[in-house]
Design a protein around this motif. Structure first.
Motif, mmCIF file in Angstrom:
data_model
loop_
_atom_site.group_PDB
_atom_site.id
_atom_site.type_symbol
_atom_site.label_atom_id
_atom_site.label_comp_id
_atom_site.label_asym_id
_atom_site.label_seq_id
_atom_site.Cartn_x
_atom_site.Cartn_y
_atom_site.Cartn_z
ATOM 1 N N GLN A 35 0.830 -1.201 0.000
ATOM 2 C CA GLN A 35 0.000 0.000 0.000
ATOM 3 C C GLN A 35 0.867 1.253 0.000
ATOM 4 O O GLN A 35 1.936 1.283 0.608
ATOM 5 N N MET A 36 0.370 2.278 -0.686
ATOM 6 C CA MET A 36 0.934 3.604 -0.563
ATOM 7 C C MET A 36 0.031 4.382 0.377
ATOM 8 O O MET A 36 -1.194 4.395 0.202
ATOM 9 N N VAL A 37 0.606 5.005 1.386
ATOM 10 C CA VAL A 37 -0.190 5.733 2.370
ATOM 11 C C VAL A 37 0.230 7.205 2.402
ATOM 12 O O VAL A 37 1.363 7.554 2.066
ATOM 13 N N SER A 38 -0.704 8.054 2.817
ATOM 14 C CA SER A 38 -0.443 9.480 2.964
ATOM 15 C C SER A 38 -0.215 9.791 4.430
ATOM 16 O O SER A 38 -0.916 9.275 5.303
ATOM 17 N N LEU A 39 0.764 10.639 4.696
ATOM 18 C CA LEU A 39 1.191 10.900 6.065
ATOM 19 C C LEU A 39 1.257 12.400 6.335
ATOM 20 O O LEU A 39 1.654 13.181 5.467
ATOM 21 N N SER A 40 0.906 12.778 7.526
ATOM 22 C CA SER A 40 0.945 14.196 7.900
ATOM 23 C C SER A 40 2.377 14.724 7.803
ATOM 24 O O SER A 40 3.313 14.136 8.360
ATOM 25 N N PRO A 41 2.573 15.831 7.107
ATOM 26 C CA PRO A 41 3.928 16.399 6.975
ATOM 27 C C PRO A 41 4.429 17.060 8.258
ATOM 28 O O PRO A 41 5.579 17.489 8.325
ATOM 29 N N ASN A 42 3.588 17.114 9.274
ATOM 30 C CA ASN A 42 3.973 17.745 10.535
ATOM 31 C C ASN A 42 4.587 16.757 11.522
ATOM 32 O O ASN A 42 4.930 17.138 12.644
ATOM 33 N N LEU A 43 4.710 15.482 11.100
ATOM 34 C CA LEU A 43 5.230 14.444 11.984
ATOM 35 C C LEU A 43 6.436 13.762 11.349
ATOM 36 O O LEU A 43 6.685 13.888 10.150
ATOM 37 N N SER A 44 7.180 13.028 12.151
ATOM 38 C CA SER A 44 8.309 12.243 11.638
ATOM 39 C C SER A 44 8.121 10.756 11.892
ATOM 40 O O SER A 44 8.933 9.934 11.484
ATOM 41 N N GLN A 45 7.053 10.405 12.583
ATOM 42 C CA GLN A 45 6.665 9.013 12.784
ATOM 43 C C GLN A 45 5.143 8.957 12.813
ATOM 44 O O GLN A 45 4.482 9.914 13.196
ATOM 45 N N TRP A 46 4.613 7.793 12.355
ATOM 46 C CA TRP A 46 3.181 7.770 12.096
ATOM 47 C C TRP A 46 2.544 6.472 12.578
ATOM 48 O O TRP A 46 3.174 5.421 12.585
ATOM 49 N N LYS A 57 8.132 4.757 10.504
ATOM 50 C CA LYS A 57 8.977 5.882 10.117
ATOM 51 C C LYS A 57 9.515 5.596 8.724
ATOM 52 O O LYS A 57 9.419 4.468 8.212
ATOM 53 N N TYR A 58 10.104 6.613 8.098
ATOM 54 C CA TYR A 58 10.713 6.420 6.793
ATOM 55 C C TYR A 58 11.998 5.594 6.911
ATOM 56 O O TYR A 58 12.718 5.666 7.931
ATOM 57 N N CYS A 59 12.301 4.856 5.864
ATOM 58 C CA CYS A 59 13.587 4.180 5.736
ATOM 59 C C CYS A 59 14.711 5.218 5.842
ATOM 60 O O CYS A 59 14.567 6.369 5.422
ATOM 61 N N LEU A 73 8.768 1.509 13.582
ATOM 62 C CA LEU A 73 9.485 2.497 14.392
ATOM 63 C C LEU A 73 10.630 1.869 15.177
ATOM 64 O O LEU A 73 11.673 2.494 15.387
ATOM 65 N N ASP A 74 10.450 0.597 15.577
ATOM 66 C CA ASP A 74 11.485 -0.069 16.375
ATOM 67 C C ASP A 74 12.461 -0.884 15.528
ATOM 68 O O ASP A 74 13.199 -1.720 16.057
ATOM 69 N N SER A 75 12.500 -0.643 14.204
ATOM 70 C CA SER A 75 13.425 -1.372 13.332
ATOM 71 C C SER A 75 14.867 -1.126 13.764
ATOM 72 O O SER A 75 15.310 0.028 13.838
ATOM 73 N N SER A 77 17.784 -1.646 12.233
ATOM 74 C CA SER A 77 18.666 -1.064 11.222
ATOM 75 C C SER A 77 18.132 0.244 10.662
ATOM 76 O O SER A 77 18.896 1.107 10.235
ATOM 77 N N GLY A 78 16.808 0.368 10.653
ATOM 78 C CA GLY A 78 16.196 1.554 10.070
ATOM 79 C C GLY A 78 16.045 1.482 8.571
ATOM 80 O O GLY A 78 15.525 2.408 7.940
ATOM 81 N N PHE A 79 16.483 0.354 7.958
ATOM 82 C CA PHE A 79 16.392 0.197 6.510
ATOM 83 C C PHE A 79 15.170 -0.646 6.139
ATOM 84 O O PHE A 79 14.843 -1.617 6.832
ATOM 85 N N CYS A 80 14.524 -0.291 5.040
ATOM 86 C CA CYS A 80 13.412 -1.089 4.532
ATOM 87 C C CYS A 80 13.938 -2.375 3.916
ATOM 88 O O CYS A 80 15.161 -2.571 3.800
ATOM 89 N N LEU A 81 13.033 -3.238 3.502
ATOM 90 C CA LEU A 81 13.428 -4.516 2.911
ATOM 91 C C LEU A 81 14.348 -4.308 1.719
ATOM 92 O O LEU A 81 15.380 -4.972 1.587
ATOM 93 N N ALA A 82 13.991 -3.395 0.819
ATOM 94 C CA ALA A 82 14.781 -3.188 -0.396
ATOM 95 C C ALA A 82 16.165 -2.639 -0.071
ATOM 96 O O ALA A 82 17.185 -3.120 -0.585
#
Length: 352
Positions: A35-46, A57-59, A73-75, A77-82
């Motif tokens: 899924q592609m989701v839309s996120l509030s630009p006023n936050l850094s975690q969702w 959070k973003y990769c 959020l608790d990843s 490495s902070g990296f996504c699968l790709a």
């Protein structure tokens, strides 16, 4: 590829977008939920209800503008699968390397999206050294004989391939009809999945040899013969490309990459609801009705019946724009059998 919309305002967006130009919301992709989701630009975690109860959070690579995928959020490495599959990236202190790496990552993320749609196993080499997969993105400068290729789960991509001028020059020198970054990824990952899906399965290996030939024949000698003498004169009757005729492994990898080309293009056509009714007299075989998801279709003949006229249509549209054919290949009957073998193998293996 699926079609995506901004879940905040409904604007059409593409897979690589990280911000909606209509409403200004951030955009992010969840590989787990597709899924592609839309996120509030006023936050850094969702916390996004459509993705369950977790926080995201973003990769890490979003800071470089190369990734818009989400991670928990608790990843650790902070990296996504790709991005977690990267072992080596270019020196980002060099501006040109940043630009090249972004183009490479766009293609790689599309590859990983498709591997997930095919329900293929994706093992990280950091966690599974023997069976895992990783990517090295390298510069050929000061490294003799460095080439794009695959060896034991390590896929090497030369960052020079991101330069359209360099890529076109190599394409002409090698007398290739098609050369793209995504094409490289699909070809090289085909070698990796030969090891995963075929090498240690005696029945599947025997069936492979009946269709593609004996891979135990010297690979080095076969390539040397190919580069010295060229392909057999009637290669088009049996192979999807000249290079596919060099050895059974290359025939597999080339055919595999074309299978991925075909499936991705047909998924896009399906999501666009593409139908065509050519203005021809009498009966014709150019009608297109992409009314099914190819990843959910067991009958590969149904896929071919739609894909072949679809490619013909795409080629005709390209020529109208003064461009080369999007798919400059002929799918002969033996190639159809090879593509069918791959499809049936993946259908059988669903549920990895």
């Amino acid at each position: 590829m699926k079609l995506f919309q901004c879940s905040n305002c409904g604007n059409s967006i593409v897979f690589e977008n990280n911000r909606c130009v209509s409403c200004g919301y951030y955009l992010a992709y969840s590989s787990f939920y597709n899924q592609m989701v839309s996120l509030s630009p006023n936050l850094s975690q969702w916390n996004t209800p459509s993705l369950g109860d977790g926080q995201y959070k973003y990769c890490v690579n979003s800071q470089h503008g190369t990734c818009n995928w989400l991670v928990p959020l608790d990843s650790p490495s902070g990296f996504c699968l790709a991005c977690s599959l990267n072992r080596t990236i270019p020196d980002l202190s060099i501006i040109k390397n940043q630009e090249s790496w972004k183009k490479i990552e766009i293609a790689k993320h599309r590859l990983v999206y498709q591997l997930l749609r095919l329900r293929l196993p994706i093992f990280n080499k950091k966690e599974n050294f023997v069976e895992g997969l990783c990517f090295d993105f390298l510069s050929p400068k000061n490294r003799d004989n460095l080439k794009t290729g695959h060896a034991n789960g390590v896929i090497t991509i030369l960052i020079s391939e991101a330069d359209a001028v360099v890529r076109e020059k190599v394409k002409q020198n090698m007398e290739e009809r098609y050369r793209t970054i995504l094409g490289h990824f699909r070809h090289e990952v085909g070698h990796y999945y030969w090891d995963v899906l075929i090498r240690n399965d005696k029945v599947t290996l025997s069936n492979f040899r009946e269709i593609f030939g004996d891979e135990s024949i010297s690979y080095e000698n076969s390539l040397q013969n190919y580069y010295t003498n060229g392909p057999r004169h009637d290669w088009q009757n049996f192979h999807i490309s000249k290079y596919a005729s060099s050895h059974a492994w290359e025939d597999w990898a080339e055919t595999w990459s074309h299978y991925l080309h075909l499936m991705d293009t047909l998924e896009t056509a399906y999501n666009f609801g593409l139908k065509t009714y050519p203005k021809l007299r009498g009966t014709n075989d150019l009608d297109v009705n992409a009314n099914f998801d190819p990843y959910m279709e067991n009958d590969f003949q149904a896929i071919l019946r739609t894909a072949i006229p679809l490619f013909y249509t795409l080629n005709s549209m390209n020529r109208s724009m003064g461009k080369d054919d999007a798919y400059p290949f002929v799918i002969s009957e033996p190639v159809k059998s090879k593509l069918t073998f791959i499809h049936n193998l993946l259908i059988k293996g669903k549920g990895f």
